[in-house]
Design an enzyme around this catalytic site. Structure first.
Site, short mmCIF file in Angstrom:
data_model
loop_
_atom_site.label_atom_id
_atom_site.label_comp_id
_atom_site.label_asym_id
_atom_site.label_seq_id
_atom_site.Cartn_x
_atom_site.Cartn_y
_atom_site.Cartn_z
N CYS A 47 0.86 -1.18 0.00
CA CYS A 47 0.00 0.00 0.00
C CYS A 47 0.90 1.23 0.00
CB CYS A 47 -0.88 -0.04 1.25
SG CYS A 47 -1.76 1.49 1.60
N HIS A 48 0.40 2.34 -0.49
CA HIS A 48 1.21 3.56 -0.55
C HIS A 48 1.68 4.00 0.84
CE1 HIS A 48 2.28 7.78 -1.34
NE2 HIS A 48 2.69 7.28 -2.48
N THR A 49 0.91 3.68 1.87
CA THR A 49 1.30 4.05 3.24
C THR A 49 2.61 3.37 3.64
OG1 THR A 49 -1.03 4.28 3.77
CG2 THR A 49 0.47 4.18 5.63
N HIS A 69 0.83 -4.01 5.86
CA HIS A 69 -0.42 -3.98 6.64
C HIS A 69 -1.64 -4.41 5.83
CE1 HIS A 69 -0.25 -0.07 4.65
NE2 HIS A 69 -1.56 -0.02 4.78
N GLU A 70 -1.46 -4.82 4.58
CA GLU A 70 -2.57 -5.41 3.83
C GLU A 70 -2.23 -6.87 3.63
OE1 GLU A 70 -4.30 -1.87 0.91
OE2 GLU A 70 -3.44 -3.65 0.02
N CYS A 99 -11.67 -2.51 19.88
CA CYS A 99 -11.50 -3.16 21.19
C CYS A 99 -12.81 -3.72 21.71
CB CYS A 99 -10.89 -2.19 22.20
SG CYS A 99 -12.02 -0.89 22.78
N CYS A 102 -14.69 0.64 24.19
CA CYS A 102 -14.65 2.11 24.32
C CYS A 102 -15.92 2.76 23.76
CB CYS A 102 -13.40 2.66 23.62
SG CYS A 102 -13.45 2.50 21.81
N CYS A 105 -16.31 2.23 20.01
CA CYS A 105 -16.75 0.88 19.63
C CYS A 105 -18.22 0.66 19.97
CB CYS A 105 -15.87 -0.17 20.30
SG CYS A 105 -14.22 -0.29 19.55
N CYS A 113 -11.73 3.50 17.29
CA CYS A 113 -11.47 2.89 18.60
C CYS A 113 -10.40 3.66 19.38
CB CYS A 113 -11.01 1.45 18.37
SG CYS A 113 -10.48 0.58 19.85
N ARG A 117 -6.90 2.62 17.62
CA ARG A 117 -6.87 3.52 16.48
C ARG A 117 -5.46 3.57 15.90
NH1 ARG A 117 -9.11 9.53 17.53
NH2 ARG A 117 -10.70 8.23 18.52
N CYS A 177 -7.19 -2.69 3.70
CA CYS A 177 -6.81 -1.28 3.87
C CYS A 177 -7.43 -0.41 2.79
CB CYS A 177 -5.29 -1.12 3.90
SG CYS A 177 -4.79 0.62 3.99
N ARG A 372 -2.48 -2.64 -7.29
CA ARG A 372 -2.08 -3.48 -6.16
C ARG A 372 -1.19 -4.62 -6.67
NH1 ARG A 372 -2.52 -0.07 -3.24
NH2 ARG A 372 -3.66 0.13 -1.26
#
Length: 379
Positions: A47-49, A69-70, A99, A102, A105, A113, A117, A177, A372
């Protein structure tokens, strides 16, 4: 032989310093602690992130680090207190969490969250601040609590969505993501009605997912706005019917769109992070009912400026995070949309590489050649 409770040695692609190619290393992955699960990653995507934080141009560098993270994988073992996941479950690890306790949530309106988060600066796990990755006893930092560029990873159970075991992980891994961010911005926040017009600003992966959402919602016209005309042909596969390149017009793009649509589009979704595009996306929606949704992340010093009459004339401006999807509650349903053939994922996947060639995925993205790229862990 069971690996539960044992340290696992496996391959991971480690970023030792900013902007340098990832290096294949043997890492030790500690067992999951309280409220954590250890996952065998089968497929991950770039991913670009990941690229943004690997380049480390705009934030505090944190290295060595395992990005990613994907992804899609299978639970190998669970830590103390984990009751909703068990070994063998097919899962998507997600960069933000739920979670369940909270105020966010408990709210039907929020997915932000308090505990889980997104946090880009944390290099360890929430439970004890420590990393579960090491090389010869030296800790390697986590990224977004997921670190999927490793054959095994440890993730907080609140960041793990259990999905249909029939779903092909090499396709649905991209749901975790960017795809859901764009799709949900349209379906959950802009909410176009059948036949309405939608403008999408930015035709990268997130913008194309927003267009896919507009297609699924039955939008009558989907107008793509991008500075790169090479993206226009590809975008037709995602339902985009018309294109505007702001560079080809002397008038402001919001005026161009207003003239094309008899006063403005019904909905717009901004997926660039450019403050100018954000203002244009808001000002191009029709008065009386138009809704603009901001998805892109701006620079820290940006300020959004528009005349208050634009709001008083009954235009609505909204923002969204991860498409307003709650990770554990809602993401399994996005996977089902693919299984039911409502959502098309294959067209987002332009490249596939073996894990040993993960740096090629970075090259494709930096050259703007991929939407992707799937990275196959066993290869």
């Amino acid at each position: 032989m069971s690996t539960t409770g044992q340290v696992i040695r496996c391959k991971a692609a480690v970023a030792w310093e900013a902007g340098k190619p990832l290096v294949m290393e043997e890492v030790e992955v500690a067992p999951p602690q309280k409220h954590e699960v250890r996952i065998k990653i089968l497929f991950t995507s770039l991913c670009h992130t990941d690229v943004y934080f690997w380049e480390a141009k705009g934030q505090t560098p944190l290295f060595p680090r395992i990005f990613g993270h994907e992804a899609g994988g299978i639970v190998e073992s669970v830590g103390e207190g984990v009751t909703d996941l068990q070994p063998g479950d097919h899962v998507l690890p997600i960069f933000t969490g739920e979670c369940g306790d909270c105020r966010h949530c408990h709210s039907e309106e929020s997915n932000m969250c308090d505990l889980l988060r997104i946090n880009t600066e944390r290099g360890g796990m929430i439970h004890d601040g420590e990393s579960r990755f090491s090389i010869n006893g030296k800790p390697i930092h986590h990224f977004l609590g997921t670190s999927t560029f490793s054959e095994y990873t440890v993730v907080h159970s609140g960041q793990v969505a259990k999905i249909n075991p029939e779903a092909p992980l090499d396709k649905v891994c991209i749901v975790s993501c960017g795809l859901s961010t764009g799709l949900g911005a349209t379906l959950n926040v802009a909410k176009p009605k059948k036949g309405q017009s939608v403008a999408i600003f930015g035709l990268g992966a997130v913008g194309l997912a927003a267009a896919e959402g507009a297609r699924m919602a039955g939008a009558g016209r989907i107008i793509g706005v991008d500075l790169n005309p090479k993206r226009f042909e590809e975008a037709k596969k995602f339902g985009v019917t018309e294109f505007v390149n702001p560079r080809e017009h002397e008038k402001p793009v919001q005026q161009v769109i207003a003239e094309m649509t008899d006063g403005g589009v019904d909905r717009s979704v901004e997926c660039t992070g450019s403050i100018q595009a954000m203002i244009q996306a808001f000002e191009c929606v029709h008065d009386g009912w138009g809704v603009a949704v901001l998805v892109g992340v701006p620079s820290k010093d940006d300020a959004f400026k528009t005349h208050p009459m634009n709001l008083l004339n009954e235009r609505t401006l909204k923002g969204t995070f991860f498409g307003n999807y709650k990770p554990k509650t809602d993401i399994p349903g996005v996977v089902e949309k693919y299984m039911n053939k409502e959502l098309e994922l294959e067209k987002f996947i332009t490249h596939t590489v073996p894990f040993s060639e993960i740096n090629k995925a970075f090259d494709y993205m930096l050259k703007g050649e991929s939407i992707r790229c799937i990275i196959t862990m066993g290869a």
